[in-house]
Motif scaffolding. Sequence first.
Motif, PDB file in Angstrom:
ATOM      1  N   GLN A  91      -0.515 -10.587  -9.895  1.00  0.00           N
ATOM      2  CA  GLN A  91      -1.716  -9.779  -9.713  1.00  0.00           C
ATOM      3  C   GLN A  91      -1.720  -9.077  -8.359  1.00  0.00           C
ATOM      4  OE1 GLN A  91      -4.930 -12.510 -10.389  1.00  0.00           O
ATOM      5  NE2 GLN A  91      -4.696 -12.488 -12.632  1.00  0.00           N
ATOM      6  N   ASP A  92      -1.231  -9.765  -7.322  1.00  0.00           N
ATOM      7  CA  ASP A  92      -1.135  -9.122  -6.003  1.00  0.00           C
ATOM      8  C   ASP A  92      -0.211  -7.916  -6.050  1.00  0.00           C
ATOM      9  OD1 ASP A  92      -2.857 -10.957  -4.895  1.00  0.00           O
ATOM     10  OD2 ASP A  92      -1.268 -12.250  -4.084  1.00  0.00           O
ATOM     11  N   ILE A  93       0.910  -8.062  -6.781  1.00  0.00           N
ATOM     12  CA  ILE A  93       1.856  -6.947  -6.899  1.00  0.00           C
ATOM     13  C   ILE A  93       1.215  -5.775  -7.633  1.00  0.00           C
ATOM     14  CG2 ILE A  93       4.038  -6.229  -7.942  1.00  0.00           C
ATOM     15  CD1 ILE A  93       5.075  -9.062  -7.438  1.00  0.00           C
ATOM     16  N   ALA A 141      -1.179  -4.055  -5.304  1.00  0.00           N
ATOM     17  CA  ALA A 141      -0.456  -3.250  -4.305  1.00  0.00           C
ATOM     18  C   ALA A 141       0.062  -1.950  -4.909  1.00  0.00           C
ATOM     19  CB  ALA A 141       0.703  -4.069  -3.721  1.00  0.00           C
ATOM     20  N   ASN A 142       0.583  -2.039  -6.138  1.00  0.00           N
ATOM     21  CA  ASN A 142       1.072  -0.824  -6.799  1.00  0.00           C
ATOM     22  C   ASN A 142      -0.055   0.152  -7.088  1.00  0.00           C
ATOM     23  OD1 ASN A 142       3.731  -1.722  -6.789  1.00  0.00           O
ATOM     24  ND2 ASN A 142       3.584  -2.664  -8.806  1.00  0.00           N
ATOM     25  N   LEU A 143      -1.216  -0.376  -7.523  1.00  0.00           N
ATOM     26  CA  LEU A 143      -2.368   0.493  -7.779  1.00  0.00           C
ATOM     27  C   LEU A 143      -2.838   1.178  -6.501  1.00  0.00           C
ATOM     28  CD1 LEU A 143      -4.457  -1.689 -10.273  1.00  0.00           C
ATOM     29  CD2 LEU A 143      -3.212   0.413 -10.784  1.00  0.00           C
ATOM     30  N   SER A 159      -3.240   6.165  -3.268  1.00  0.00           N
ATOM     31  CA  SER A 159      -2.915   6.936  -2.055  1.00  0.00           C
ATOM     32  C   SER A 159      -2.118   8.183  -2.392  1.00  0.00           C
ATOM     33  CB  SER A 159      -2.127   6.052  -1.080  1.00  0.00           C
ATOM     34  OG  SER A 159      -2.878   4.932  -0.679  1.00  0.00           O
ATOM     35  N   ALA A 160      -1.152   8.034  -3.305  1.00  0.00           N
ATOM     36  CA  ALA A 160      -0.353   9.193  -3.708  1.00  0.00           C
ATOM     37  C   ALA A 160      -1.214  10.237  -4.401  1.00  0.00           C
ATOM     38  CB  ALA A 160       0.790   8.752  -4.630  1.00  0.00           C
ATOM     39  N   LEU A 161      -2.165   9.781  -5.242  1.00  0.00           N
ATOM     40  CA  LEU A 161      -3.062  10.722  -5.915  1.00  0.00           C
ATOM     41  C   LEU A 161      -3.947  11.447  -4.917  1.00  0.00           C
ATOM     42  CD1 LEU A 161      -4.147   8.665  -9.063  1.00  0.00           C
ATOM     43  CD2 LEU A 161      -2.743  10.723  -9.025  1.00  0.00           C
ATOM     44  N   ALA A 162      -4.411  10.730  -3.884  1.00  0.00           N
ATOM     45  CA  ALA A 162      -5.250  11.364  -2.862  1.00  0.00           C
ATOM     46  C   ALA A 162      -4.482  12.439  -2.108  1.00  0.00           C
ATOM     47  CB  ALA A 162      -5.780  10.301  -1.896  1.00  0.00           C
ATOM     48  N   VAL A 163      -3.213  12.136  -1.752  1.00  0.00           N
ATOM     49  CA  VAL A 163      -2.387  13.129  -1.059  1.00  0.00           C
ATOM     50  C   VAL A 163      -2.142  14.342  -1.951  1.00  0.00           C
ATOM     51  CG1 VAL A 163      -0.108  13.554  -0.079  1.00  0.00           C
ATOM     52  CG2 VAL A 163      -1.297  11.416   0.424  1.00  0.00           C
TER      53      VAL A 163
END
Length: 416
Positions: A239-241, A244-246, A251-255
């Motif tokens: 779940q942590d992984i 982290a991926n989400l 962040s990529a979508l925001a950029v």
Amino acid sequence: MDPNKTKSASEGIAPMGITALNETVLSNQPESRYECPVCLNWLRDPVITTCGHKFCKSCITSWLRNSGHCPIDNINLSMKVDIFPDNYTKREIQEQRMSCPFAAKGCNVKVTPLDLDAHIAACEHNQPDTSAAQTRLPCAFHAVGCKDTFESQEDMNNHLQNDVQKHMSFLMNAYSEIKINNDISNASIDTKEQEAMNLWEAPDKEGAQASAAPLTNTSTLIRALYERVVVLEQRNREQDIVLANLTKQLSALAVAKMKQNSDMLLRYCAGNYIWRVDNFQQRLDAMLKDNYKMLYSPGFYTSPNGYRFCVRLNISPQNPLFFALHVHLMKTENDDCLEWPFNGRISFAMINQLDAERTQRDTMMSNSTLVAFRKPTAEICLRGFGYTEYALVSDVVRNGFVKNDVLVIKVNIKCV
């Protein structure tokens, strides 16, 4: 700086050797003295003109056949009397040696820059690696359920180090299948939960002890609880992984969203662009240290499907006390649908951020006879149009044009 001073606009070529401040120079690119200004590659059969410029023989021959003048300074040239072989530069280029790109695969050949492409095509080390698929190593825990394979022992060692709990879970499951006679393997709830519930029950709400399961098999109870802890820890790590991926995806979508908004503003600005040159002092220091450095603005459009321009600011090559300011045409996907050469009015305004009345404003009309307004043949037209001596550097720095380390230049381009 005198805002009322009359200045004449002219066509200007970006001085040879100039690079953008944020451009990464590749090690296999030629030095400016070995670079042809027409094709921007290594000089082949170099020649020199009577006006002192070097070109590939084929490039300048083709250029003079169409125009008849030097592409750098517009001086009329004749192939018969103004072009001479440059054997000195030719020998210098032939003495250069470059390593093969496949040196890491064992190629030790060093060739001249002009022979590098031919060597790469014939290099025996320029072959795809087909051995990897045949030598993949299975995981050391393959027998208990791990299906991963690896190209090298180092990759497998990293896998073993990073997935300890995963492999422990495989081992415990295998141990349980061998040692434990599981009568509830087809139950709808988790096997290990069922085993733990059968071995121990919590007391009821009133404190009375529930009917106790036999506690004679203590080792089985401990083993079942341990397996359950391992499974829960593994799920928690997964779940942590996922989280982290989400986070990375968001962040990529925001950029990407910011870039899309910026591109929309540049395309729909209708030729009105405000260029904010941030970190101005640092950029100015770099230009003063090397007068061949320059700044380019992003490309902006006169209409959503219209012409595309950018602005160039650099230290004037004629007078290092002045800034030079030019506009350059840039390629678009719609160039074949536009009318050429460009015909319009171009206005500059260097904003005085402390006293608006001292803002420097200048307007110029395009000239259809200049190369600067013809259809671009490269991503950015080599020739620009503007002022070689636009403003004194000292006036810009000291008289209110720079505020909070930002210089603001407003450009308005209208088609007529």
